[in-house]
Design an enzyme around this catalytic site. Structure first.
Site, short mmCIF file in Angstrom:
data_model
loop_
_atom_site.label_atom_id
_atom_site.label_comp_id
_atom_site.label_asym_id
_atom_site.label_seq_id
_atom_site.Cartn_x
_atom_site.Cartn_y
_atom_site.Cartn_z
N CYS A 42 11.37 45.14 -7.36
CA CYS A 42 12.67 45.77 -7.65
C CYS A 42 13.37 46.43 -6.46
O CYS A 42 14.45 47.01 -6.64
CB CYS A 42 12.56 46.81 -8.78
N ASP A 43 12.81 46.38 -5.26
CA ASP A 43 13.51 47.00 -4.14
C ASP A 43 13.14 46.32 -2.82
O ASP A 43 12.76 46.98 -1.85
CB ASP A 43 13.19 48.50 -4.07
N MET A 44 13.28 45.00 -2.79
CA MET A 44 12.98 44.27 -1.57
C MET A 44 14.09 44.46 -0.54
O MET A 44 15.26 44.18 -0.79
CB MET A 44 12.83 42.77 -1.88
N ASN A 55 11.22 48.22 3.50
CA ASN A 55 10.02 48.18 2.67
C ASN A 55 9.05 47.08 3.07
O ASN A 55 8.09 46.78 2.36
CB ASN A 55 10.40 48.02 1.20
N SER A 63 18.60 49.01 -3.90
CA SER A 63 19.38 49.30 -2.69
C SER A 63 20.62 48.41 -2.67
O SER A 63 20.52 47.19 -2.83
CB SER A 63 18.52 49.06 -1.45
#
Length: 231
Positions: free
Chosen positions: A53-55, A59, A99
């Site tokens: 959910c936040d690639m 990260n 993001s």
């Protein structure tokens, strides 16, 4: 980790850092393979399927050997939660705070969390890795996205898309003879076009047209192997 995040390598803060933090073509290919292999593991080989959910580049962490590791699972969701209870999954996706620039369009419209959402984010990351442009670059706005920018230039101006720092390091390491240089430029072009085509496939708006992670892993490995055989 020792080499920080992919973010600082793609977007150095100053001239000194830009000279010391340059990723070669093979390093970028390896990092992309590491990331998509990690996602494929989360979806198909872990005890419970997990959507990250936040690639995004910050990260992706690089160890002493420049092996990439996916980090920050603060927004991750177990896929069985999203599929077993539709009302709960809808609530989770509505609260999702990824993001900007990497969030798949369907999440913004209340769509459920899915592995293809991560595939979209990975595709944006892949295009960013090879163009050197953030998805929220000032040049993108209105109806122009990093996907559209890449798609429009692919047919005739593919090499104009490429991150200049990548071309600098490759040309410094290349054979200086004219024939060898032309041959290597053509090899780079073939590799870069193939990679960006994968990025475009991953960032298709229509979910059914997106490439799945196991296919991405196979194709990226094939691209890397063909490039290594040419060196």
């Amino acid at each position: 980790m020792v080499n920080g995040s992919l973010e600082v390598w793609l977007h150095p803060r100053d001239n000194e850092e830009s000279k010391s933090k340059r990723l070669s073509l093979i390093q970028r290919l390896n990092i992309a393979i590491d990331v998509t292999s990690a996602l494929d593991y989360l979806y198909h080989h872990s005890r419970a399927s997990i959507v990250h959910c936040d690639m995004k580049p910050s990260n992706v962490l690089l160890d002493e050997d420049m092996v990439a590791h996916v980090g920050d699972f603060s927004l991750a969701r177990f896929l069985f939660e999203a599929s077993d209870n539709p009302s709960q999954s809808q609530t989770m996706s509505a609260r999702l705070k990824g993001s900007i620039g990497y969030i798949p369009p369907e999440y913004g419209m209340g769509g459920q969390v899915s592995t293809l959402g991560d595939v979209y984010s990975f595709g944006v990351l892949l295009l960013e890795m090879f163009t050197g442009k953030r998805p929220m670059d000032d040049m993108f706005g209105g109806h122009l996205s990093i996907h559209q920018f890449t798609a429009m230039a692919m047919s005739d101006h593919a090499m104009d898309l490429v991150d200049p720092s990548l071309l600098i390091i490759e040309r410094e390491d290349a054979d200086t003879t004219d024939d060898a240089a032309c041959s290597m430029e053509e090899s780079w072009r073939n590799v870069l076009v193939s990679v960006m085509q994968i990025g475009l496939s991953c960032t298709e708006i229509c979910l059914g047209e997106q490439m799945h992670t196991d296919v991405v892993v196979k194709k990226m490995n094939g691209i890397r192997d063909s490039y290594m055989n040419l060196e």
